[in-house]
Structure formats: C-alpha cells, structure tokens
Design a protein around this motif. Structure first.
Motif, PDB file in Angstrom:
ATOM      1  N   GLN A  23      54.947  48.621  17.998  1.00  0.00           N
ATOM      2  CA  GLN A  23      54.752  47.842  16.776  1.00  0.00           C
ATOM      3  C   GLN A  23      55.919  48.082  15.823  1.00  0.00           C
ATOM      4  OE1 GLN A  23      51.020  48.598  14.861  1.00  0.00           O
ATOM      5  NE2 GLN A  23      49.877  47.202  16.181  1.00  0.00           N
ATOM      6  N   SER A  25      57.520  46.977  11.869  1.00  0.00           N
ATOM      7  CA  SER A  25      57.186  46.413  10.556  1.00  0.00           C
ATOM      8  C   SER A  25      58.441  46.224   9.718  1.00  0.00           C
ATOM      9  CB  SER A  25      56.202  47.325   9.811  1.00  0.00           C
ATOM     10  OG  SER A  25      54.996  47.469  10.513  1.00  0.00           O
ATOM     11  N   TYR A  50      51.772  38.323  14.671  1.00  0.00           N
ATOM     12  CA  TYR A  50      52.097  39.062  13.452  1.00  0.00           C
ATOM     13  C   TYR A  50      50.847  39.365  12.645  1.00  0.00           C
ATOM     14  CZ  TYR A  50      56.784  37.357  14.560  1.00  0.00           C
ATOM     15  OH  TYR A  50      57.956  37.050  15.195  1.00  0.00           O
ATOM     16  N   ILE A  68      53.843  43.567   3.668  1.00  0.00           N
ATOM     17  CA  ILE A  68      54.252  44.199   4.917  1.00  0.00           C
ATOM     18  C   ILE A  68      53.918  43.267   6.075  1.00  0.00           C
ATOM     19  CG2 ILE A  68      54.046  46.218   6.406  1.00  0.00           C
ATOM     20  CD1 ILE A  68      55.241  46.777   3.656  1.00  0.00           C
ATOM     21  N   THR A  70      53.938  43.033  10.135  1.00  0.00           N
ATOM     22  CA  THR A  70      53.972  43.879  11.333  1.00  0.00           C
ATOM     23  C   THR A  70      53.919  43.005  12.575  1.00  0.00           C
ATOM     24  OG1 THR A  70      52.832  45.669  10.174  1.00  0.00           O
ATOM     25  CG2 THR A  70      52.842  45.762  12.576  1.00  0.00           C
ATOM     26  N   GLN A  72      53.282  42.758  16.511  1.00  0.00           N
ATOM     27  CA  GLN A  72      52.563  43.483  17.540  1.00  0.00           C
ATOM     28  C   GLN A  72      53.510  43.892  18.667  1.00  0.00           C
ATOM     29  OE1 GLN A  72      49.446  44.278  16.832  1.00  0.00           O
ATOM     30  NE2 GLN A  72      49.619  43.062  14.955  1.00  0.00           N
TER      31      GLN A  72
END
Length: 240
Positions: A23, A25, A50, A68, A70, A72
């Motif tokens: 992952q 970010s 996402y 934020i 992130t 996957q």
C-alpha cells in the motif's frame, strides 16, 4: 498548485512511489482562500483501487485541510509505469457553521444553479528511493587499496607512514597513563595504611599512659596507707 477562487490545491499530481504488493499513500493539502465555509468532495475514475480519507469535508475560512489518498497493494506493474487513473476535486461555498454531515450530492449539482469549482488531478508512478550502495573495497578500476594509494603520489605514502608512527606511539603512552594511574592508586593506599598505623600507635601510647597513671595512683595510696598504719602503731606503742 491550483489557483481557484475557493481552494488552493497542492500538489496537482498524485505521485506514488510504486512497489508491488504494498500500500502506498500520498497527501493533498487544501487551503481555503475565502472567508466562507467551503465544502469539497473527491472523486476518482477507479474507486476500488484507491481509498480517500476524507473523501468529503468542510474547509474552514482561511484554514487548511489534509486529504490522504492510499493506493491498494498491486499484484502487477502497469506497462511502462504509466497510469491512466484520474481524480476530480469539487468545491463549493456553503453556509457558516456547516459540518461534514451536512454535505450531500445536491450541493455539487451544477444544473441546480450551484457554482462548483472543479480541479482534475493526475496520477503518476515514480521509482521508489533506492538504498545507498555499499562502499566498494577497491577503486573503480579494480585495483587494490595499496595500489590506489601509491597512484596518488608520494605525499599520501608519507602521510600514511606518519599516521602509522603516530599510532605506534599511542600504545606506550596509554600504557604509561595506566601505569601512572596504578602507581597513584597504590600510593594513596600506602598513605592511608600509614595514617591508620600512626593512629593505632597513638592510641596504644595513650592507653599505656592511662594504665601507668592508674598504677602510680594505686602505689601512692598504698604508701600513704602503710605510713599512716606505721604512725598509728608507733603511737600505740609509745602510749603502752
């Protein structure tokens, strides 16, 4: 940076240091440039890939908000490390005191007459930072350290020789320091022992003096007693 009337968005490109099965970010900073409450909403062309937190919210007047994003963990790398995913950030003025729970889809409906600012964000994959490479044992040409040293000229050889001599002189100095410390410690212990011996000797002399005084006192009393007894006996003998 986006320079819309409501929000400033930094950055305009979401850069992910791509690594398989991990992952990743990155963050967005939204800055409210107005004196109004501004609601925002984040959309993406690939919502399963996402996770956006928060994906909608309120930015208070003259303040900022961090978002934020992130990605996957991915099992396969895209061809040529190119990504076609995009994000859309919408923002609109709202009433004072508005909270995230007050946000709804109708607020961002342009057909309803709402003035909605939109900013498109690109997604870029970048190479992850590489760990520092180990220092090679030899030079780039594969020569030994001694050869490299000699190639630099005689000056380096002289410096190395001086350093070696200094190192050789260092060990006896350390031994001398340790020896001095040991001698100093033994001297202190000797002085302490002598002081204790002198103190014991003084105490012994004091005890002897007190003992002699006691003995002389007993002898003197005995003499007086004998003398008195002799006087009494002489007196009795004269009287008889």
């Amino acid at each position: 940076m986006s320079t819309g009337d409501l929000l400033s968005i930094e950055p305009l490109e979401l850069k992910f240091p791509f690594e398989l099965k991990k992952q990743i970010s990155c963050s967005l900073q939204l800055s409210n440039k107005t004196d109004n409450y501004v609601a925002f909403k984040v959309k993406t062309t690939n919502p399963k890939k996402y996770c956006v937190r928060p994906n909608a919210g309120i930015v208070l007047p003259r303040s900022t908000c961090d978002v934020i994003v992130t990605m996957q963990a991915q099992k396969e790398a895209p061809a040529d490390m190119q990504c076609k995913d995009k994000f859309l950030l919408q923002s609109v003025k709202t009433h004072d005191g508005a909270a995230a729970k007050d946000i709804n889809a109708e607020m961002f409906n342009k057909e309803a007459g709402h003035i909605v600012e939109e900013c498109k964000l690109r997604v870029l994959y970048v190479s992850p930072p590489q760990p520092p490479s180990p220092v090679p044992e030899g030079s780039d040409e594969g020569s030994s350290p001694r050869g490299s040293m000699s190639d630099n000229g005689n000056a380096n050889g002289v410096e190395f020789s001086n350093a070696a001599k200094s190192f050789e002189r260092l060990e006896p100095q350390e031994k001398t320091v340790e020896a001095k410390a040991l001698i100093s410690k033994l001297t202190d212990e000797k002085n302490t022992a002598l002081q204790q011996q002198s103190r014991l000797r003084q105490e012994m002399e004091l005890l002897k003096r007190e003992s002699n005084k006691n003995r002389s006192g007993v002898s003197f009393m005995f003499v007086i007693f004998v003398g008195l007894l002799g006087i009494i006996l002489g007196y009795l003998m004269k009287k008889s």
